[in-house]
Design a protein around this motif. Structure first.
Motif, PDB file in Angstrom:
ATOM      1  N   GLY A   5      66.228  -1.957  50.048  1.00 53.91           N
ATOM      2  CA  GLY A   5      65.596  -2.735  51.098  1.00 53.91           C
ATOM      3  C   GLY A   5      64.209  -3.219  50.731  1.00 53.91           C
ATOM      4  O   GLY A   5      63.336  -3.324  51.597  1.00 53.91           O
ATOM      5  N   VAL A   6      63.990  -3.522  49.440  1.00 56.27           N
ATOM      6  CA  VAL A   6      62.674  -3.961  48.999  1.00 56.27           C
ATOM      7  C   VAL A   6      62.775  -5.351  48.389  1.00 56.27           C
ATOM      8  O   VAL A   6      63.839  -5.796  47.968  1.00 56.27           O
ATOM      9  N   VAL A   7      61.633  -6.030  48.394  1.00 64.84           N
ATOM     10  CA  VAL A   7      61.504  -7.344  47.782  1.00 64.84           C
ATOM     11  C   VAL A   7      60.453  -7.228  46.688  1.00 64.84           C
ATOM     12  O   VAL A   7      59.321  -6.811  46.946  1.00 64.84           O
ATOM     13  N   VAL A   8      60.819  -7.575  45.450  1.00 63.85           N
ATOM     14  CA  VAL A   8      59.901  -7.475  44.319  1.00 63.85           C
ATOM     15  C   VAL A   8      59.909  -8.792  43.559  1.00 63.85           C
ATOM     16  O   VAL A   8      60.767  -9.655  43.778  1.00 63.85           O
ATOM     17  N   THR A   9      58.948  -8.941  42.651  1.00 63.12           N
ATOM     18  CA  THR A   9      58.902 -10.138  41.829  1.00 63.12           C
ATOM     19  C   THR A   9      59.774  -9.944  40.590  1.00 63.12           C
ATOM     20  O   THR A   9      60.038  -8.823  40.158  1.00 63.12           O
ATOM     21  N   ALA A  10      60.221 -11.058  40.011  1.00 62.49           N
ATOM     22  CA  ALA A  10      61.074 -10.999  38.828  1.00 62.49           C
ATOM     23  C   ALA A  10      60.328 -10.359  37.662  1.00 62.49           C
ATOM     24  O   ALA A  10      59.178 -10.692  37.396  1.00 62.49           O
ATOM     25  N   PHE A  11      60.977  -9.434  36.979  1.00 59.63           N
ATOM     26  CA  PHE A  11      60.365  -8.781  35.824  1.00 59.63           C
ATOM     27  C   PHE A  11      61.273  -8.805  34.599  1.00 59.63           C
ATOM     28  O   PHE A  11      61.037  -8.111  33.616  1.00 59.63           O
ATOM     29  N   HIS A  12      62.326  -9.635  34.668  1.00 62.80           N
ATOM     30  CA  HIS A  12      63.233  -9.807  33.533  1.00 62.80           C
ATOM     31  C   HIS A  12      63.736 -11.246  33.559  1.00 62.80           C
ATOM     32  O   HIS A  12      63.974 -11.809  34.644  1.00 62.80           O
ATOM     33  N   PRO A  13      63.912 -11.879  32.395  1.00 62.95           N
ATOM     34  CA  PRO A  13      64.417 -13.258  32.385  1.00 62.95           C
ATOM     35  C   PRO A  13      65.697 -13.462  33.175  1.00 62.95           C
ATOM     36  O   PRO A  13      65.901 -14.524  33.778  1.00 62.95           O
ATOM     37  N   ASP A  14      66.576 -12.450  33.198  1.00 60.36           N
ATOM     38  CA  ASP A  14      67.834 -12.583  33.937  1.00 60.36           C
ATOM     39  C   ASP A  14      67.620 -12.691  35.447  1.00 60.36           C
ATOM     40  O   ASP A  14      68.535 -13.084  36.184  1.00 60.36           O
ATOM     41  N   GLN A  15      66.435 -12.319  35.907  1.00 59.96           N
ATOM     42  CA  GLN A  15      66.151 -12.355  37.345  1.00 59.96           C
ATOM     43  C   GLN A  15      65.534 -13.680  37.795  1.00 59.96           C
ATOM     44  O   GLN A  15      65.285 -13.869  38.986  1.00 59.96           O
ATOM     45  N   ILE A  16      65.292 -14.580  36.875  1.00 57.07           N
ATOM     46  CA  ILE A  16      64.664 -15.856  37.232  1.00 57.07           C
ATOM     47  C   ILE A  16      65.656 -16.717  38.008  1.00 57.07           C
ATOM     48  O   ILE A  16      66.743 -17.025  37.526  1.00 57.07           O
ATOM     49  N   ARG A  17      65.279 -17.079  39.213  1.00 55.21           N
ATOM     50  CA  ARG A  17      66.057 -17.988  40.051  1.00 55.21           C
ATOM     51  C   ARG A  17      65.110 -19.084  40.523  1.00 55.21           C
ATOM     52  O   ARG A  17      64.313 -18.862  41.437  1.00 55.21           O
ATOM     53  N   VAL A  18      65.184 -20.242  39.887  1.00 60.34           N
ATOM     54  CA  VAL A  18      64.307 -21.346  40.271  1.00 60.34           C
ATOM     55  C   VAL A  18      64.657 -21.785  41.687  1.00 60.34           C
ATOM     56  O   VAL A  18      65.831 -21.961  42.023  1.00 60.34           O
ATOM     57  N   LEU A  19      63.645 -21.936  42.524  1.00 60.41           N
ATOM     58  CA  LEU A  19      63.881 -22.259  43.924  1.00 60.41           C
ATOM     59  C   LEU A  19      64.388 -23.691  44.101  1.00 60.41           C
ATOM     60  O   LEU A  19      64.040 -24.585  43.318  1.00 60.41           O
ATOM     61  N   PRO A  20      65.195 -23.926  45.122  1.00 64.00           N
ATOM     62  CA  PRO A  20      65.669 -25.287  45.399  1.00 64.00           C
ATOM     63  C   PRO A  20      64.500 -26.259  45.573  1.00 64.00           C
ATOM     64  O   PRO A  20      63.518 -25.948  46.261  1.00 64.00           O
ATOM     65  N   GLY A  21      64.611 -27.404  44.944  1.00 62.06           N
ATOM     66  CA  GLY A  21      63.584 -28.419  45.061  1.00 62.06           C
ATOM     67  C   GLY A  21      62.434 -28.279  44.093  1.00 62.06           C
ATOM     68  O   GLY A  21      61.624 -29.205  43.957  1.00 62.06           O
ATOM     69  N   ALA A  22      62.349 -27.138  43.393  1.00 59.51           N
ATOM     70  CA  ALA A  22      61.198 -26.918  42.512  1.00 59.51           C
ATOM     71  C   ALA A  22      61.217 -27.864  41.319  1.00 59.51           C
ATOM     72  O   ALA A  22      60.199 -28.484  40.990  1.00 59.51           O
ATOM     73  N   ILE A  23      62.346 -27.979  40.651  1.00 59.77           N
ATOM     74  CA  ILE A  23      62.430 -28.844  39.463  1.00 59.77           C
ATOM     75  C   ILE A  23      62.149 -30.297  39.842  1.00 59.77           C
ATOM     76  O   ILE A  23      61.370 -30.995  39.175  1.00 59.77           O
ATOM     77  N   GLU A  24      62.784 -30.765  40.906  1.00 58.73           N
ATOM     78  CA  GLU A  24      62.573 -32.148  41.327  1.00 58.73           C
ATOM     79  C   GLU A  24      61.108 -32.395  41.696  1.00 58.73           C
ATOM     80  O   GLU A  24      60.528 -33.429  41.345  1.00 58.73           O
ATOM     81  N   GLY A  25      60.506 -31.436  42.401  1.00 60.73           N
ATOM     82  CA  GLY A  25      59.100 -31.584  42.761  1.00 60.73           C
ATOM     83  C   GLY A  25      58.196 -31.655  41.544  1.00 60.73           C
ATOM     84  O   GLY A  25      57.286 -32.488  41.470  1.00 60.73           O
ATOM     85  N   LEU A  26      58.450 -30.794  40.567  1.00 60.62           N
ATOM     86  CA  LEU A  26      57.659 -30.801  39.343  1.00 60.62           C
ATOM     87  C   LEU A  26      57.830 -32.106  38.580  1.00 60.62           C
ATOM     88  O   LEU A  26      56.859 -32.671  38.060  1.00 60.62           O
ATOM     89  N   ARG A  27      59.045 -32.584  38.508  1.00 63.43           N
ATOM     90  CA  ARG A  27      59.292 -33.850  37.808  1.00 63.43           C
ATOM     91  C   ARG A  27      58.543 -34.999  38.469  1.00 63.43           C
ATOM     92  O   ARG A  27      57.955 -35.851  37.792  1.00 63.43           O
ATOM     93  N   ARG A  28      58.553 -35.030  39.788  1.00 69.41           N
ATOM     94  CA  ARG A  28      57.871 -36.105  40.499  1.00 69.41           C
ATOM     95  C   ARG A  28      56.358 -36.041  40.287  1.00 69.41           C
ATOM     96  O   ARG A  28      55.710 -37.066  40.085  1.00 69.41           O
ATOM     97  N   LEU A  29      55.806 -34.849  40.338  1.00 68.58           N
ATOM     98  CA  LEU A  29      54.366 -34.703  40.145  1.00 68.58           C
ATOM     99  C   LEU A  29      53.962 -35.072  38.725  1.00 68.58           C
ATOM    100  O   LEU A  29      52.968 -35.771  38.509  1.00 68.58           O
TER     101      LEU A  29
END
Length: 203
Positions: free
Chosen positions: A24-48
């Motif tokens: 029941g805890v929420v932690v930050t990613a500490f392994h490459p396998d845990q990376i989940r890019v958030l929806p809209g992040a890539i498109e937002g970065l590309r636009r900027l």
């Protein structure tokens, strides 16, 4: 000639947190396998980036100071994120990390425990990135998902964007806070926030 930059928080802004349903805890990613890019992040970065902003990451990562995860794991995860973004056509010019924590935790690295000038809401990471990348701070933004990101932007003389998704109560930056720094723009996803930023007239 100074350039416009977008400095980005990592967790909750670019990538999702890691939820452990058993504990029941929420932690930050500490392994490459845990990376989940958030929806809209890539498109937002590309636009900027397409609009001429230089992109960089500024993230607090106190896991080693708290004794939760080795520093090497944090570095490996950050490198994997930069690689993932590059593969998606997004170049990250620099990545700054604050590894410190004021109190630390059991088994934490003593060298990383105590006050510092880089842990957001202090502006140390932001001002260092602005200097190293030759950014015009008044024309640059700090984007994050917490009041500390907004406060760091203010202290560094930058504009502030806040990722705020009302459907994700466990991450709401407004929870339990009465006196918060006000962002210049806010949106639930990075692509939507990018559209708000790019719609602003340039002075």
């Amino acid at each position: 000639m100074a350039r416009r930059g977008i400095l980005l928080d990592r967790d909750g802004t670019l990538i999702d947190v890691v939820r452990d349903p058993e504990l029941g805890v929420v932690v930050t990613a500490f392994h490459p396998d845990q990376i989940r890019v958030l929806p809209g992040a890539i498109e937002g970065l590309r636009r900027l980036a397409g609009a001429g902003f230089l992109l960089a990451i500024a993230t607090n990562q106190p896991g080693a100071a708290k004794g939760q995860v080795p520093w090497g794991a944090i570095e490996r995860t950050n490198r994997a994120l930069v690689d993932r973004l590059r593969e998606a056509g997004v170049a990250i010019a620099a990545l700054a990390v604050c590894p410190h924590h004021p109190e630390g935790g059991p088994g934490g690295d003593p060298a990383l425990i105590g006050p510092c000038d880089c842990r957001k809401p202090k502006p140390g990471m932001l001002t260092a990135l602005a200097r190293d990348l030759d950014l015009d701070t008044a024309a640059s933004w700090m984007i994050g998902d917490a009041p500390s990101d907004v406060a760091a932007a203010r202290a560094a003389g930058m504009r502030a964007g806040l990722i705020m998704d009302g459907r994700r109560c466990e991450l709401c930056p407004l929870r339990g806070e009465a006196d918060l720094p006000c962002p210049d723009r806010a949106a639930p996803r990075l692509d939507l926030l990018a559209a708000e930023i790019l719609a602003e007239p340039r002075g």
